[in-house]
Enzyme design. Sequence first.
Site, PDB file in Angstrom:
ATOM      1  CD  GLN A 128    -108.350  48.061 -38.929  1.00 44.73           C
ATOM      2  OE1 GLN A 128    -108.009  48.302 -37.781  1.00 44.73           O
ATOM      3  NE2 GLN A 128    -109.547  47.542 -39.207  1.00 44.73           N
ATOM      4  CB  CYS A 129    -107.447  42.080 -39.783  1.00 44.54           C
ATOM      5  SG  CYS A 129    -105.734  41.529 -39.690  1.00 44.54           S
ATOM      6  CD  GLN A 130    -114.351  45.780 -38.796  1.00 45.55           C
ATOM      7  OE1 GLN A 130    -114.004  46.809 -38.246  1.00 45.55           O
ATOM      8  NE2 GLN A 130    -115.434  45.131 -38.448  1.00 45.55           N
ATOM      9  N   GLY A 279    -110.984  53.842 -33.682  1.00 45.42           N
ATOM     10  CA  GLY A 279    -110.588  52.725 -32.842  1.00 45.42           C
ATOM     11  C   GLY A 279    -110.916  51.436 -33.552  1.00 45.42           C
ATOM     12  CG  MET A 280    -109.769  47.171 -35.221  1.00 50.97           C
ATOM     13  SD  MET A 280    -111.310  47.068 -36.197  1.00 50.97           S
ATOM     14  CE  MET A 280    -111.767  45.353 -35.924  1.00 50.97           C
ATOM     15  CD  GLU A 281    -114.620  46.255 -33.737  1.00 50.44           C
ATOM     16  OE1 GLU A 281    -114.121  47.372 -33.968  1.00 50.44           O
ATOM     17  OE2 GLU A 281    -115.422  45.699 -34.506  1.00 50.44           O
ATOM     18  CG  ASN A 282    -107.901  44.686 -33.112  1.00 50.40           C
ATOM     19  OD1 ASN A 282    -108.571  44.157 -33.995  1.00 50.40           O
ATOM     20  ND2 ASN A 282    -107.091  45.704 -33.352  1.00 50.40           N
ATOM     21  CG  HIS A 305    -117.950  52.470 -30.983  1.00 52.90           C
ATOM     22  ND1 HIS A 305    -119.227  52.606 -31.480  1.00 52.90           N
ATOM     23  CD2 HIS A 305    -117.312  51.639 -31.835  1.00 52.90           C
ATOM     24  CE1 HIS A 305    -119.344  51.886 -32.583  1.00 52.90           C
ATOM     25  NE2 HIS A 305    -118.188  51.283 -32.816  1.00 52.90           N
ATOM     26  CD  GLU A 306    -113.591  51.005 -31.234  1.00 56.26           C
ATOM     27  OE1 GLU A 306    -113.854  49.847 -31.602  1.00 56.26           O
ATOM     28  OE2 GLU A 306    -113.844  52.013 -31.937  1.00 56.26           O
ATOM     29  CG  HIS A 309    -117.257  46.731 -31.346  1.00 62.11           C
ATOM     30  ND1 HIS A 309    -118.199  46.198 -32.199  1.00 62.11           N
ATOM     31  CD2 HIS A 309    -116.888  47.920 -31.883  1.00 62.11           C
ATOM     32  CE1 HIS A 309    -118.387  47.048 -33.211  1.00 62.11           C
ATOM     33  NE2 HIS A 309    -117.612  48.102 -33.039  1.00 62.11           N
ATOM     34  CD  GLU A 328    -119.090  48.845 -36.114  1.00 59.41           C
ATOM     35  OE1 GLU A 328    -119.365  49.516 -35.103  1.00 59.41           O
ATOM     36  OE2 GLU A 328    -117.978  48.327 -36.293  1.00 59.41           O
ATOM     37  CG  ASP A 385    -111.772  48.583 -46.737  1.00 64.11           C
ATOM     38  OD1 ASP A 385    -112.346  48.356 -45.659  1.00 64.11           O
ATOM     39  OD2 ASP A 385    -110.663  48.099 -47.041  1.00 64.11           O
ATOM     40  CE1 TYR A 393    -119.334  52.271 -36.507  1.00 68.35           C
ATOM     41  CE2 TYR A 393    -119.746  52.039 -38.852  1.00 68.35           C
ATOM     42  CZ  TYR A 393    -118.890  51.916 -37.773  1.00 68.35           C
ATOM     43  OH  TYR A 393    -117.622  51.447 -37.952  1.00 68.35           O
TER      44      TYR A 393
HETATM   45 ZN   LIG Z   1    -117.591  49.814 -34.186  1.00 71.67          ZN
END
Ligand SMILES: [Zn+2]
Length: 612
Positions: A128-130, A279-282, A305-306, A309, A328, A385, A393
């Site tokens: 998880q990089c973000q 979720g993460m929008e990779n 949502h993802e 992105h 966001e 973070d 958002y």
């Molecule tokens: Zn988002």
Amino acid sequence: MARLDPHSYTDSSHPLAKHVALTLYFDFAANTIHGSALLTLPSAHTGHLLLDTRSLLVHSVIDPVSGAPIPFSFPSSDDPVFGRPLSLSLSAQSAALIVFCTSPSSSALQWLSPAQTASKAYPFVYTQCQSIHARSIFPCQDTPAARLTFSARLNLPSPLTAVMAAARAADTRDPIAGEAGPACSDALWCSPGRAVEEFVMDRPIPTYLFAFAAGCIASRDVGPRTRVHAEGGLVLLDAAAREFAGAEDMIRAGEALFGPYEWGRFDLLVLPPSFPYGGMENPMMVFLTPTVIKGDASGAQVVAHELAHSWTGNLITNKTNEHFWLNEGFTTYAERRIVEVVQGEERAVLNTGIGWKGLNEEMERFADNMEFTKLKPNLEGIDPDEVYSQVPYEKGFQFLWRIERQIGRLAFDVFVKKYIATFKFQSIDTETFLEFLKVNVPGIENQIDLKLWVEGTGIPPDAMEPVSTIYSKIVSLANEFKQGKIPKEEEVADWSGQEWELYIENLPKSVEASQVASLDARYQLAESRDYEVKVAFLQLAVSSGCKEYHGEVESTLKQVGRMKYLRPLYTALVHGTGDEEKMLARRIFAEARDSYHPIAQGVVQSILAKHS
Ligand SMILES: [Zn+2]
């Protein structure tokens, strides 16, 4: 030197790398990766090149052409949040091969033992990089202002397989002696039972979108460009495939609204419960928490949502985290437009209502530090973070919705399509957006107080609570609860998770313990399979001093690692009526800590530290 981004050591006078070729050897026994990163610059550079690193051990830096060492140093000490800069001294060189290894404390990586996975038989690792964790996997210019393409060669123990937010470049194959270069010895690279997988990302992305997972992963196609992957057994895969069967309809809805889908594949990876986000929008492969699989297709909203992105965030990216709302806020707006098409207007309005409530709660959370209620806050020296919130958002959504109301939906749709086509594959700031807005919507600055929206604190007076019959009915039922009235069965007969969530969120923060018990006796909210409902209810129960729910709170905090649930439950406990709740929070964290992703561990730790 001048920094390009308050969260990166990248120097604005240095060239930005355009490609990185990664060689990664996974050591599951030691929870580390031995690797090399071959960085390519757009042209030859002489002088320093600063890169971000954290929790990395850098062994050597080599000129890939001559094989000669490149001098390197760490010019400043380690910062717990930002890490430490790696400085390379280049002389007319356009590439550098950095040999390094990660450490077990690398914050982007969560290593799960077999016991912590659904398979129970194989270990698992995922990234998880973000926002600023890519630097704990490989040295890089870890700012969204920089975009680069990459290729990656991963060496894993069979039968584990890897997936990446990238295109698969070749079938799984045996390792070849010599191909790892200085990243790893041939004895390790070619040892029995190892296999190599290769991936490529040929569209330039910011480093926070770099992502992989490796372990026991099963897969199934659910659409022409969508495959669902899941860790562990077929049961989860079946459920996931059902939940996300509508993915293709959503992609088509997105394309009609925002222009062509530019990423080829739209795959979904369902991670173990410790995944810290919804979720993460990779790109090409969205990462998801298993808590979105509720069996009623409502998890589709997280997917919407993802997916959104793919246009806003991944195509057009915020230049730094101070402009996070461009990612966001736009995506929340786009998500609701997609939901409106595929699930109807009422769903979109409920989603907006939950967001409105959340935005108002953030105003209370940041009452002592209103800087973080700004759309464009000053984040100098701040861990992103730590101040992660609904503000970018929901205030971002409100800002765009306000513009839509001003100029009309048809005109706004034309504007958004043009905005995306103009800035795709670029990283931009708020000023660039505002300039584009003023040029394309002449006179808008006389109709909307743009400065107040972007630079002001709090919620602007022309923000709007959504209007709909169902939404108003739920809010009025929640208000009646204050007079001791619990909704009748026929009033809630067709409620799904979202209606309940909205209802609970609109109740007072704390109520009589007996009222909490009667509500639960009638509707079993503490045992809801929908975590949004369950957690909202448990938060109310803890805040109302209902100790009989402590057991359910404990088991919830030990089952999931999604920060959306950890934050409110730990916060409710530390704000609890007595010391008992605070002690409970500390004990649960001590026992559950290892099952959380390092990012979530940091967030819970800071909640506990503030109330120690
Ligand atoms: Zn988002």
